[in-house]
Design a protein around this motif. Sequence first.
Motif, PDB file in Angstrom:
ATOM      1  N   LEU A  91      17.251  12.359  -0.659  1.00 31.55           N
ATOM      2  CA  LEU A  91      17.168  10.992  -0.134  1.00 31.55           C
ATOM      3  C   LEU A  91      15.751  10.426  -0.209  1.00 31.55           C
ATOM      4  N   THR A  92      14.774  11.280  -0.504  1.00 29.79           N
ATOM      5  CA  THR A  92      13.398  10.770  -0.640  1.00 29.79           C
ATOM      6  C   THR A  92      13.157  10.262  -2.064  1.00 29.79           C
ATOM      7  N   ASP A  93      14.118  10.509  -2.939  1.00 31.11           N
ATOM      8  CA  ASP A  93      14.003  10.040  -4.331  1.00 31.11           C
ATOM      9  C   ASP A  93      14.367   8.556  -4.375  1.00 31.11           C
ATOM     10  N   MET A  94      13.363   7.716  -4.591  1.00 34.75           N
ATOM     11  CA  MET A  94      13.610   6.266  -4.580  1.00 34.75           C
ATOM     12  C   MET A  94      13.592   5.671  -5.985  1.00 34.75           C
ATOM     13  N   ALA A  95      13.810   6.510  -6.992  1.00 33.81           N
ATOM     14  CA  ALA A  95      13.796   6.040  -8.377  1.00 33.81           C
ATOM     15  C   ALA A  95      14.973   5.092  -8.632  1.00 33.81           C
ATOM     16  N   VAL A  96      14.805   4.275  -9.689  1.00 37.68           N
ATOM     17  CA  VAL A  96      15.827   3.307 -10.122  1.00 37.68           C
ATOM     18  C   VAL A  96      16.221   3.650 -11.561  1.00 37.68           C
ATOM     19  N   PRO A  97      17.515   3.754 -11.935  1.00 33.61           N
ATOM     20  CA  PRO A  97      18.691   3.641 -11.072  1.00 33.61           C
ATOM     21  C   PRO A  97      18.750   4.798 -10.079  1.00 33.61           C
ATOM     22  N   MET A  98      19.521   4.593  -9.041  1.00 32.26           N
ATOM     23  CA  MET A  98      19.391   5.457  -7.868  1.00 32.26           C
ATOM     24  C   MET A  98      19.985   6.850  -8.016  1.00 32.26           C
ATOM     25  N   ASN A  99      19.486   7.717  -7.162  1.00 31.05           N
ATOM     26  CA  ASN A  99      20.054   9.049  -6.992  1.00 31.05           C
ATOM     27  C   ASN A  99      21.378   8.865  -6.217  1.00 31.05           C
ATOM     28  N   SER A 100      22.434   9.492  -6.699  1.00 33.50           N
ATOM     29  CA  SER A 100      23.768   9.291  -6.102  1.00 33.50           C
ATOM     30  C   SER A 100      23.838   9.687  -4.629  1.00 33.50           C
ATOM     31  N   ALA A 101      22.890  10.502  -4.198  1.00 32.52           N
ATOM     32  CA  ALA A 101      22.897  10.956  -2.796  1.00 32.52           C
ATOM     33  C   ALA A 101      22.860   9.793  -1.814  1.00 32.52           C
ATOM     34  N   HIS A 102      22.188   8.712  -2.199  1.00 32.23           N
ATOM     35  CA  HIS A 102      22.005   7.589  -1.271  1.00 32.23           C
ATOM     36  C   HIS A 102      23.333   6.955  -0.844  1.00 32.23           C
ATOM     37  N   VAL A 103      24.300   6.975  -1.719  1.00 35.61           N
ATOM     38  CA  VAL A 103      25.468   6.116  -1.494  1.00 35.61           C
ATOM     39  C   VAL A 103      26.226   6.477  -0.201  1.00 35.61           C
ATOM     40  N   ALA A 104      26.697   7.725  -0.118  1.00 40.46           N
ATOM     41  CA  ALA A 104      27.456   8.095   1.085  1.00 40.46           C
ATOM     42  C   ALA A 104      26.561   8.036   2.317  1.00 40.46           C
ATOM     43  N   HIS A 105      25.300   8.425   2.138  1.00 37.98           N
ATOM     44  CA  HIS A 105      24.360   8.428   3.262  1.00 37.98           C
ATOM     45  C   HIS A 105      24.195   7.016   3.842  1.00 37.98           C
ATOM     46  N   VAL A 106      23.952   6.043   2.963  1.00 39.68           N
ATOM     47  CA  VAL A 106      23.746   4.669   3.449  1.00 39.68           C
ATOM     48  C   VAL A 106      25.061   4.101   4.008  1.00 39.68           C
ATOM     49  N   CYS A 107      26.170   4.430   3.336  1.00 39.12           N
ATOM     50  CA  CYS A 107      27.476   3.959   3.847  1.00 39.12           C
ATOM     51  C   CYS A 107      27.676   4.416   5.285  1.00 39.12           C
ATOM     52  N   GLN A 108      27.348   5.686   5.535  1.00 41.45           N
ATOM     53  CA  GLN A 108      27.550   6.209   6.893  1.00 41.45           C
ATOM     54  C   GLN A 108      26.713   5.435   7.909  1.00 41.45           C
ATOM     55  N   GLN A 109      25.534   4.976   7.480  1.00 39.67           N
ATOM     56  CA  GLN A 109      24.679   4.221   8.405  1.00 39.67           C
ATOM     57  C   GLN A 109      25.175   2.799   8.622  1.00 39.67           C
ATOM     58  N   ASP A 141      18.712  -0.241  -7.315  1.00 39.82           N
ATOM     59  CA  ASP A 141      17.572   0.208  -6.521  1.00 39.82           C
ATOM     60  C   ASP A 141      18.089   0.693  -5.155  1.00 39.82           C
ATOM     61  N   PRO A 142      17.755   1.922  -4.765  1.00 37.57           N
ATOM     62  CA  PRO A 142      18.282   2.418  -3.483  1.00 37.57           C
ATOM     63  C   PRO A 142      17.873   1.549  -2.294  1.00 37.57           C
ATOM     64  N   ARG A 143      16.745   0.853  -2.431  1.00 43.33           N
ATOM     65  CA  ARG A 143      16.295  -0.025  -1.314  1.00 43.33           C
ATOM     66  C   ARG A 143      17.226  -1.225  -1.152  1.00 43.33           C
ATOM     67  N   GLU A 144      17.943  -1.554  -2.230  1.00 42.18           N
ATOM     68  CA  GLU A 144      18.821  -2.738  -2.197  1.00 42.18           C
ATOM     69  C   GLU A 144      20.240  -2.403  -1.737  1.00 42.18           C
ATOM     70  N   LEU A 145      20.493  -1.114  -1.594  1.00 50.03           N
ATOM     71  CA  LEU A 145      21.880  -0.706  -1.316  1.00 50.03           C
ATOM     72  C   LEU A 145      22.357  -1.197   0.048  1.00 50.03           C
ATOM     73  N   ARG A 146      21.534  -0.959   1.048  1.00 52.43           N
ATOM     74  CA  ARG A 146      21.945  -1.327   2.401  1.00 52.43           C
ATOM     75  C   ARG A 146      22.250  -2.823   2.529  1.00 52.43           C
ATOM     76  N   PRO A 147      21.322  -3.698   2.097  1.00 50.53           N
ATOM     77  CA  PRO A 147      21.660  -5.136   2.195  1.00 50.53           C
ATOM     78  C   PRO A 147      22.900  -5.509   1.385  1.00 50.53           C
ATOM     79  N   ALA A 148      23.105  -4.826   0.250  1.00 50.46           N
ATOM     80  CA  ALA A 148      24.301  -5.151  -0.549  1.00 50.46           C
ATOM     81  C   ALA A 148      25.568  -4.794   0.218  1.00 50.46           C
TER      82      ALA A 148
END
Length: 574
Positions: A370-388, A536-543
């Motif tokens: 989850l510390t990997d903020m590269a674009v396109p994103m690391n797939s780990a972010h998706v379920a993690h951000v969804c849960q939040q 971009d993983p930073r854009e996932l949450r607002p999306a």
Amino acid sequence: MTEISGGEVLARMLQAEGVEKVFGIIDGTYFGFYSSLHKLGIEIVTPRHETCAAHMAGAYARLTGRLGVCMASNGPGVANLLPGLVVENAEGNRVLAITSCRRPQIVYPDRGGAYQAFDQVGAISHFSKWSHSVVSFDRVAELGRTALRHCFEGRPGVVHLDVPETIMNGKVKVDVPIWKPHQYRRTEPIVPSPRQVERAAEMLAAAELPIIHAGSGVIHAGAYDELRRVAELLHAPVTTSWAGRGVLPETSDLAVPMAFIKLNHEVRNDADLVLVVGSRLGETDWWGKAPYWRHPSEQQMIQVDVDGHILGANKPAELTVLSDAKLFLAALAERLAARQGQMNLDARRRKVAKYRETIRSERAKLDEKLTDMAVPMNSAHVAHVCQQVFPEGTVLVADGGNTAVWAMMFHEMRVPNTILSTFKFGMLGAGVAQALGAAVARPGHPVCCIIGDGAMGFHPQEIETAVRNGLRAIYLVLCDKQWGMVKMNQQFALKPIKTLIRKSLGPDETINADLGEIRFDKLAESMGAHGERVADPRELRPAIERALASDGPAVIHVDVDPVKHMWAPGLMHF
Ligand SMILES: Cc1ncc(C[n+]2csc(CCOP(=O)(O)OP(=O)(O)O)c2C)c(N)n1
Ligand SMILES: [Mg+2]
């Protein structure tokens, strides 16, 4: 005496069973049936592909504990329904399929050249609990009752009733009494024998390290509180099947989440006694066998199930109990409370504390991604951000190859019965409709579906179903433009050393593993749903927040790093 069609008889029987929804596509061959449903206030929810009707019924059944009913019309409709029925039966969802067939004079057997006809019962009987055709009007009610009896006996699965168009639609002047469910089937759960409960309590109290292994039978019985109480009384770790995940919330100290696969093996090897509740110990439980489980010569098993055919099927049991999971666990808790002084709880506590430590360190290792903020994103972010972002208790549907693995690894199950997938069958694309069935089951609540771009490509047409029915399914499509899981598999089969060194092979070095792009966000917009594209993983949450705020169905096209995506955690175990 009024006139009644066979279809109306069946509709009235479903009404008596408390059925409120039927999933399927209309056709003239069973107008008598669905027009009666309509008249009786039973809602018909119509997808755009019959297989989706089966998945919607299955998801609805699993989440509500009710009967899931789907319908399809003779020939092509039923042909399209088949894969859905195969999967729903495999997953053990309580689904009743009602189909029309051609008139008895020309089918069973086909006299040769009958239009829209095939041996529907012959096909479905191979992958269902029960499948029969009605041969005359006077047997509609009786065979309908038999079908319903099968729906509620043993392991849940698919039951099929096939009804000729002439019987569905043809009206007969006769009184057909509609029996109440208790008049033709068991409506009370199976009570365990007190002697067996006592014996189980005795064995569990005396064991050094008893564990509980829970399958989806615990979900069907709604036995979450009873399971927790027994686990706490025993201080026993709880492992689950994939489908049973979260029956004990994974926030509990006693839960051994499936995401930590090696720990599951360790716990199952430490235990000298396993209480298996509502699980077959199938292949995804490694059959209950060594080296993933301790050898039966050193590990006893108590197995509890509502289906006698499952008892002792894959692992020898010391004690087999035919019972409803909830009633058994409730009775067991009472017996265990009386034996509190007899258990060596300290030794169990030490073990459980050690498991917790492993979970903490394994979680931290996983979360490094989850510390990997590269674009396109690391797939780990998706379920993690969804849960939040999604409300607690939102149903998560996971579909796709590696996509489902990423979702499983980065989602914590905090509320029982909030996860859907096809754990037994791994059917790509089923999740599209499971999400819709979930939205019907939990009206007003959003459903989160994390799905691969390959999987989504099987049924994108159902986005329109979501729009038309006001179903708040939010799809996050992980776009790596490849059949990721199979590509990874191929790479190791074709060039293992190069794969290990380079992480990925070139485009010409694998066989048909790459896909082109579908703009799933645009596709969604074309059907009237909300669309987003994010890399971009930073854009996932607002999306996701915008998708939720749209208040309707939405599709988020998520660009993921295709190489990192292939290296999903724990992949070697699959
Ligand atoms: C209906 C169906 N066809 C084929 C397969 C075999 N299969 C398993 S995983 C996989 C690739 C899945 O691709 P995608 O949905 O994009 O997920 P990814 O692995 O890329 O995350 C395939 C083809 C399957 N499981 N189901
Ligand atoms: Mg893919």
